[in-house]
Design an enzyme around this catalytic site. Structure first.
Site, short mmCIF file in Angstrom:
data_model
loop_
_atom_site.label_atom_id
_atom_site.label_comp_id
_atom_site.label_asym_id
_atom_site.label_seq_id
_atom_site.Cartn_x
_atom_site.Cartn_y
_atom_site.Cartn_z
N THR A 148 107.88 30.06 78.03
CA THR A 148 108.81 29.44 78.45
C THR A 148 108.31 27.46 77.94
O THR A 148 106.59 27.44 77.85
CB THR A 148 108.47 28.38 80.46
N LYS A 170 103.45 23.00 84.81
CA LYS A 170 103.80 23.25 82.86
C LYS A 170 105.89 23.12 82.63
O LYS A 170 106.17 21.82 82.09
CB LYS A 170 103.36 24.49 81.61
N LYS A 187 116.31 27.88 80.73
CA LYS A 187 115.35 28.26 81.13
C LYS A 187 114.90 27.22 82.08
O LYS A 187 114.23 27.05 83.58
CB LYS A 187 114.17 28.60 80.43
N1 LIG Z 1 104.44 34.99 84.98
C1 LIG Z 1 106.05 35.23 85.62
O1 LIG Z 1 106.20 35.54 86.92
C2 LIG Z 1 106.18 34.33 84.64
C3 LIG Z 1 107.90 34.46 84.66
C4 LIG Z 1 108.81 34.68 83.09
C5 LIG Z 1 108.64 33.38 82.39
N2 LIG Z 1 106.83 33.09 82.54
C6 LIG Z 1 106.40 32.51 81.09
O2 LIG Z 1 106.19 33.67 80.10
C7 LIG Z 1 104.46 32.93 79.58
C8 LIG Z 1 103.75 33.93 79.67
O3 LIG Z 1 103.06 33.55 80.66
P1 LIG Z 1 102.19 34.95 82.29
O4 LIG Z 1 102.22 34.97 83.63
O5 LIG Z 1 102.58 36.26 81.00
O6 LIG Z 1 100.71 34.36 81.71
P2 LIG Z 1 99.11 35.23 81.67
O7 LIG Z 1 99.01 36.26 82.87
O8 LIG Z 1 98.35 33.55 81.72
O9 LIG Z 1 99.31 35.38 79.93
C9 LIG Z 1 99.54 34.33 78.90
C10 LIG Z 1 99.22 35.18 77.48
O10 LIG Z 1 99.06 34.39 76.53
C11 LIG Z 1 98.24 34.01 75.77
N3 LIG Z 1 97.53 32.85 75.21
C12 LIG Z 1 97.31 31.99 76.09
N4 LIG Z 1 97.18 30.84 75.38
C13 LIG Z 1 97.43 31.68 74.36
C14 LIG Z 1 96.20 30.92 72.74
N5 LIG Z 1 95.99 29.37 72.80
N6 LIG Z 1 95.97 32.04 71.58
C15 LIG Z 1 96.69 32.79 71.85
N7 LIG Z 1 97.18 33.34 73.60
C16 LIG Z 1 97.01 32.91 73.75
C17 LIG Z 1 97.00 34.93 76.70
O11 LIG Z 1 95.47 35.59 76.19
P3 LIG Z 1 94.31 35.82 77.15
O12 LIG Z 1 94.51 37.09 77.31
O13 LIG Z 1 93.09 35.34 75.70
O14 LIG Z 1 94.51 34.78 77.77
C18 LIG Z 1 97.92 35.89 77.88
O15 LIG Z 1 98.07 36.88 77.13
C19 LIG Z 1 104.33 31.11 79.90
O16 LIG Z 1 104.44 30.14 79.48
C20 LIG Z 1 105.40 31.08 81.46
O17 LIG Z 1 105.79 29.79 82.15
C21 LIG Z 1 105.96 33.96 83.43
#
Ligand SMILES: NC(=O)c1ccc[n+]([C@@H]2O[C@H](COP(=O)([O-])OP(=O)(O)OC[C@H]3O[C@@H](n4cnc5c(N)ncnc54)[C@H](OP(=O)(O)O)[C@@H]3O)[C@@H](O)[C@H]2O)c1
Length: 292
Positions: A96, A239, A171
């Site tokens: 997102t 965010k 979104k």
């Molecule tokens: N969680 C939810 O329920 C949900 C629902 C809908 C949408 N989203 C969206 O989906 C996205 C991911 O969410 P998430 O909950 O999966 O987050 P998360 O668990 O914090 O995972 C983030 C992932 O992105 C990687 N990452 C972050 N910054 C990076 C960078 N600069 N370079 C390379 N890799 C990077 C992280 O790598 P590392 O492992 O090395 O940290 C990790 O694999 C976000 O944009 C969030 O807003 C999440």
């Protein structure tokens, strides 16, 4: 068809897993490599230690990272997709981010004949695990048609919203609707706890009625147990709401409830609760009351 997946977080890990279960040839990359090694062992597929190695042969590249800066890093950075994907490849981003960021990347990719799709998702970690996400896509029509069958691996509802950026705008609507709803749910439970009624019974009956929502059905049991170390992080919601409020300001709009709830999430962050699930608005109400 060769696929690559960048970002094995709460969402990306199970999403990439569904692609593997569907029989696709998937190579994953994660910044913290041990997660990629774990994923590869679990699904019997490949991982790469660099984005270059993950994407250079891929027909479709998926990503699910954090914010605008994170997406720019994995796409436009010196090691990013822009410099290493093959001509004609399609990149589908599930993060997102702002619509502006998606459009900027799409323009730069087009110069190298790489197609970009903004495809944010809704349905939470559970939706990703169950393969039942809602996916809102911004893309050229023929590109959407090419990726839709693959997205069915983890998408229950997949909609082509229009040109690049329109997925992210959709979104934003989702997050604006969810913000006020979550605060309402927190206030309802908080009220019930103080009213001296059986809160479990109250929630089980009203979750079958007109007040029901995904958040109520999926979150009231964990909220009642004080469980917040999972799900959709407060940091991510902050965010998203900042993105919504900036987009609204561009159009001269005020979103009073979104603004207020964003402030509540800011308070949770300041107390060190940024990684808790967004349902922790109840925790905030309880903490305020115990401080009184
Ligand atoms: N969680 C939810 O329920 C949900 C629902 C809908 C949408 N989203 C969206 O989906 C996205 C991911 O969410 P998430 O909950 O999966 O987050 P998360 O668990 O914090 O995972 C983030 C992932 O992105 C990687 N990452 C972050 N910054 C990076 C960078 N600069 N370079 C390379 N890799 C990077 C992280 O790598 P590392 O492992 O090395 O940290 C990790 O694999 C976000 O944009 C969030 O807003 C999440």
């Amino acid at each position: 068809m060769k696929l690559a997946f960048i970002g094995l977080g709460n969402m990306g890990y199970p999403m990439a897993g569904h692609l593997a279960h569907q029989g696709y040839d998937v190579t994953v990359f994660n910044r913290t490599t041990h997660k990629a090694i774990k994923w590869a062992a679990e699904y019997g597929q490949g991982y790469a230690a660099t984005i270059q190695r993950a994407v250079h042969k891929a027909d479709i590249i998926f990503s699910c990272v954090g914010n605008d800066d994170d997406l720019r890093a994995v796409t436009l950075g010196t090691e990013g997709v822009l410099h290493h994907a093959k001509s004609g490849a399609i990149m589908v981003d599930h993060s997102t981010v702002s619509a502006e960021c998606s459009k900027q990347i799409a323009q730069l990719f087009a110069q190298k004949h790489i197609h970009f799709v903004d495809a944010p998702v809704s349905g939470g970690q559970l939706g990703a695990q169950k393969g039942q996400l809602s996916i809102m896509c911004g893309a050229e029509t023929h590109i959407f048609n090419a990726i839709e069958p693959v997205l069915k691996s983890y998408g229950k509802t997949i909609v082509h919203m229009g040109e690049v950026g329109s997925g992210q705008l959709t979104k934003m609507v989702n997050q604006i609707c969810v913000a006020g709803l979550l605060q309402g749910l927190a206030e309802g439970i908080y009220f019930a706890q103080q009213a001296g009624i059986d809160v479990h019974k109250a929630m089980s009956v009203i979750s079958q009625g007109a007040a029901s929502s995904w958040q109520m059905v999926n979150r009231y049991p964990t909220m009642l147990n004080g469980e917040y170390h999972f799900g959709f992080a407060v940091d991510w919601m902050r965010k998203d709401l900042d993105i919504c409020l900036a987009e609204a300001a561009k159009n001269g709009l005020k979103l009073p409830v979104t603004q207020t709830v964003n402030g509540f999430y800011q308070e949770l962050q300041q107390l060190g609760n940024g990684r808790l699930d967004t349902s922790s608005l109840l925790l905030r109400l309880q903490q305020i009351s115990s401080a009184d």
